[in-house]
Write a protein that holds these residues in place. Structure first.
Motif, PDB file in Angstrom:
ATOM      1  N   VAL A  80      -8.654   5.685  13.481  1.00  0.00           N
ATOM      2  CA  VAL A  80      -8.459   4.137  13.764  1.00  0.00           C
ATOM      3  C   VAL A  80      -6.814   4.215  13.342  1.00  0.00           C
ATOM      4  N   SER A  81      -5.470   5.124  12.436  1.00  0.00           N
ATOM      5  CA  SER A  81      -4.904   5.448  12.856  1.00  0.00           C
ATOM      6  C   SER A  81      -4.535   6.636  12.061  1.00  0.00           C
ATOM      7  N   ALA A  82      -3.056   7.498  12.515  1.00  0.00           N
ATOM      8  CA  ALA A  82      -2.781   8.622  12.297  1.00  0.00           C
ATOM      9  C   ALA A  82      -2.205   8.376  10.656  1.00  0.00           C
ATOM     10  N   PRO A  83      -1.859   9.776  10.322  1.00  0.00           N
ATOM     11  CA  PRO A  83      -2.747  10.047   8.925  1.00  0.00           C
ATOM     12  C   PRO A  83      -1.360   9.317   8.373  1.00  0.00           C
ATOM     13  N   THR A  84      -0.401  10.398   9.012  1.00  0.00           N
ATOM     14  CA  THR A  84       1.183   9.493   8.243  1.00  0.00           C
ATOM     15  C   THR A  84       1.224   7.830   7.972  1.00  0.00           C
ATOM     16  N   PHE A  85       1.036   6.852   9.463  1.00  0.00           N
ATOM     17  CA  PHE A  85       1.006   5.620   9.532  1.00  0.00           C
ATOM     18  C   PHE A  85       0.342   5.765   8.235  1.00  0.00           C
ATOM     19  N   ALA A  86      -1.325   5.994   8.282  1.00  0.00           N
ATOM     20  CA  ALA A  86      -2.088   5.548   6.502  1.00  0.00           C
ATOM     21  C   ALA A  86      -1.060   5.231   5.676  1.00  0.00           C
ATOM     22  N   ALA A  87      -0.760   6.857   5.556  1.00  0.00           N
ATOM     23  CA  ALA A  87       0.221   6.378   4.367  1.00  0.00           C
ATOM     24  C   ALA A  87       1.259   6.321   3.908  1.00  0.00           C
ATOM     25  N   THR A  92       3.162   1.500   0.340  1.00  0.00           N
ATOM     26  CA  THR A  92       3.900  -0.014   0.301  1.00  0.00           C
ATOM     27  C   THR A  92       2.571  -1.359   0.122  1.00  0.00           C
ATOM     28  N   LEU A  93       1.170  -0.573  -0.496  1.00  0.00           N
ATOM     29  CA  LEU A  93       0.398  -1.994  -0.538  1.00  0.00           C
ATOM     30  C   LEU A  93       0.153  -1.512  -2.069  1.00  0.00           C
ATOM     31  N   HIS A  94       0.543   0.063  -2.531  1.00  0.00           N
ATOM     32  CA  HIS A  94       0.329   0.153  -3.652  1.00  0.00           C
ATOM     33  C   HIS A  94       2.015  -0.093  -4.195  1.00  0.00           C
ATOM     34  N   GLU A  95       2.348  -0.063  -3.974  1.00  0.00           N
ATOM     35  CA  GLU A  95       4.354  -0.318  -4.227  1.00  0.00           C
ATOM     36  C   GLU A  95       4.375  -2.090  -5.186  1.00  0.00           C
ATOM     37  N   THR A  96       3.549  -2.774  -3.533  1.00  0.00           N
ATOM     38  CA  THR A  96       4.094  -4.145  -3.504  1.00  0.00           C
ATOM     39  C   THR A  96       2.612  -4.521  -4.472  1.00  0.00           C
ATOM     40  N   SER A  97       1.243  -3.769  -4.983  1.00  0.00           N
ATOM     41  CA  SER A  97       0.298  -4.319  -5.715  1.00  0.00           C
ATOM     42  C   SER A  97       0.992  -4.321  -7.400  1.00  0.00           C
ATOM     43  N   GLY A  98       1.597  -3.364  -7.444  1.00  0.00           N
ATOM     44  CA  GLY A  98       1.679  -2.630  -8.962  1.00  0.00           C
ATOM     45  C   GLY A  98       0.992  -1.429  -9.592  1.00  0.00           C
ATOM     46  N   GLY A  99       0.937  -0.685  -8.268  1.00  0.00           N
ATOM     47  CA  GLY A  99       0.202   0.071  -8.128  1.00  0.00           C
ATOM     48  C   GLY A  99      -0.818   0.168  -8.356  1.00  0.00           C
ATOM     49  N   ARG A 135      -5.975  15.644   3.573  1.00  0.00           N
ATOM     50  CA  ARG A 135      -4.869  16.778   2.396  1.00  0.00           C
ATOM     51  C   ARG A 135      -3.601  15.454   3.112  1.00  0.00           C
ATOM     52  N   LEU A 136      -2.929  15.598   4.342  1.00  0.00           N
ATOM     53  CA  LEU A 136      -2.195  14.442   5.460  1.00  0.00           C
ATOM     54  C   LEU A 136      -1.195  13.422   4.594  1.00  0.00           C
ATOM     55  N   LEU A 137      -2.619  12.931   3.914  1.00  0.00           N
ATOM     56  CA  LEU A 137      -2.078  11.760   3.222  1.00  0.00           C
ATOM     57  C   LEU A 137      -1.575  12.023   1.778  1.00  0.00           C
ATOM     58  N   HIS A 168       2.855   6.792  -9.998  1.00  0.00           N
ATOM     59  CA  HIS A 168       1.130   7.219  -9.442  1.00  0.00           C
ATOM     60  C   HIS A 168       1.190   7.301  -8.235  1.00  0.00           C
ATOM     61  N   ARG A 169       1.188   7.992  -7.594  1.00  0.00           N
ATOM     62  CA  ARG A 169       0.543   8.170  -5.990  1.00  0.00           C
ATOM     63  C   ARG A 169      -0.564   6.818  -5.651  1.00  0.00           C
ATOM     64  N   PRO A 170      -0.866   6.464  -5.068  1.00  0.00           N
ATOM     65  CA  PRO A 170      -1.939   5.900  -4.374  1.00  0.00           C
ATOM     66  C   PRO A 170      -3.467   7.110  -5.150  1.00  0.00           C
ATOM     67  N   GLY A 171      -4.664   5.997  -5.421  1.00  0.00           N
ATOM     68  CA  GLY A 171      -5.717   6.981  -5.245  1.00  0.00           C
ATOM     69  C   GLY A 171      -6.476   7.323  -4.093  1.00  0.00           C
TER      70      GLY A 171
END
Length: 384
Positions: A80-87, A92-99, A135-137, A168-171
């Motif tokens: 449903v989306s390019a991996p760069t867009f999903a990344a 962004t969601l990870h940052e705004t939600s406090g990880g 792997r791209l994410l 830390h990055r998203p899981g």
């Protein structure tokens, strides 16, 4: 070893026993059920994906704004989306939600739901694509310099995500039951999810996953398993509840009402399930209704006859807690659980069962520490 509980961050209360009467996505209900999980001892909630459902990332962002600590497992399909867009989305969601974010990548198990969004790859190809996507994410979330990639499904030229999440990055999680699913999970996942099968069959899947990860020089992903718990104060009450739920499932199936979602479209009579997980569960149900301590299979065939990819655990709070501890002893750390009355069952399970499981895990850890402290004592560790 910690133990965690993953519940349902759904957009409406419908299940195999509860018909959909309102909108498919009710923001108020989503916030209510996420808060209920947070307030009653759960660790994660899953925002599911279907072609005709809400955007899970936006639903999770809405829920994050109304919660404080609960982790957000966000389902996503690579088609449903390019991996760069999903990344970007997940960072962004990870940052705004406090990880708090883990992206759960889904290869897709129902061909009709994949085709609804223009995806006609077969299952093995979908897993191949998922691995490349994952792997791209991971590269986008971790590499500080621009990178390029030319693969079978994606091409990236000098991409860098400067808006990476701090800390830390998203899981990243994945799941499935086929060998190809386990191969991909062993290669890229932080968490790998299996569907609830008897202990012996589950142990074999875990051994395979561990072997695949070891061959790649990777640690085994954290292990997750899914069940539909049916609990009550006593075993007799739980079994009465279970049979009432099965009667309601059969009643709804007999009514042959409209299918609410392409993702839960009824199976064609006489046709085998499309994915390995559902095929394994169908074979399990045919082999008998009850297995091990509390595993019950008749609910595998949901409304419309489609396997639901989750068996039930039936019993008293103690019986079901002990059944989950049997899987802890196989190395499982995360339990994906949802009932048939989503909100009420989340509260009951969180109040009465999760404390028993956590206490059992603590007792095992204390026992192992005690043995290790004895002169000449060998430490006995849980698998995992």
């Amino acid at each position: 070893m910690p133990v965690e509980f993953l519940g349902a961050g759904y957009g409406n209360p419908s299940t195999e026993t509860v018909p959909l009467t309102g909108p498919v996505f009710d923001p108020g209900y989503t916030r209510e059920i996420v808060r209920a999980h947070e307030q009653h001892g759960w660790d994660h909630v899953l925002f599911p994906y279907a072609s005709d459902g809400p955007d899970p990332a936006q639903a999770a962002a809405w829920a994050a704004a109304g919660s404080e600590r609960i982790a957000l497992r966000v389902a996503h399909r690579p088609n449903v989306s390019a991996p760069t867009f999903a990344a970007k989305t997940f960072a962004t969601l990870h940052e705004t939600s406090g990880g708090r974010v883990t992206a759960h990548l889904i290869a897709g198990g129902v061909a009709a739901d994949q085709r609804a969004e223009g995806d006609d790859l077969d299952k093995d190809a979908r897993y191949d694509r998922l691995e490349e996507y994952a792997r791209l994410l991971l590269r986008a979330w971790t590499e500080e310099r621009p990178f390029s990639h030319a693969g079978r499904y994606y091409r990236v030229d000098d991409f860098v995500l400067r808006a990476r999440a701090s800390g830390h990055r998203p899981g990243l999680s994945a799941g499935g039951a086929s060998r190809r699913a386990l191969e991909v999970g062993a290669a890229v996942a932080d968490v790998f999810a299996l569907f609830g099968e008897p202990l012996a069959a589950t142990a074999a899947q875990v051994d395979l996953l561990r072997g695949l990860a070891a061959a790649l020089g990777r640690p085994t992903p954290r292990l997750q398993i899914a069940f539909r718990p049916i609990v009550a104060a006593t075993d007799d009450e739980a079994w009465a509840k279970a049979h009432a739920i099965k009667a309601r499932i059969d009643e709804r199936a007999a009514a042959a009402g409209p299918v609410a979602s392409l993702a839960s479209a009824p199976a064609v009579p006489g046709r085998l399930p499309e994915n390995t997980a559902n095929l394994r569960l169908a074979e399990l149900a045919a082999a008998g209704e009850r297995h091990d301590r509390a595993l019950w299979t008749p609910t595998v065939a949901g409304a419309g006859g489609l396997p639901t990819s989750a068996t039930a655990l039936v019993g008293s709070y103690r019986t079901v807690a002990d059944a989950l501890l049997d899987y802890v002893d196989l190395g499982f750390e995360i339990f994906g659980l949802r009932g048939y009355d989503l909100l009420e069952d989340a509260v009951e399970f969180g109040d009465h069962v999760t404390p028993l499981v956590r206490a059992g895990v603590a007792a095992r850890a204390a026992h192992d520490s005690g043995r290790a402290a004895q002169p000449g004592g060998a430490r006995t560790t849980l698998a995992g």
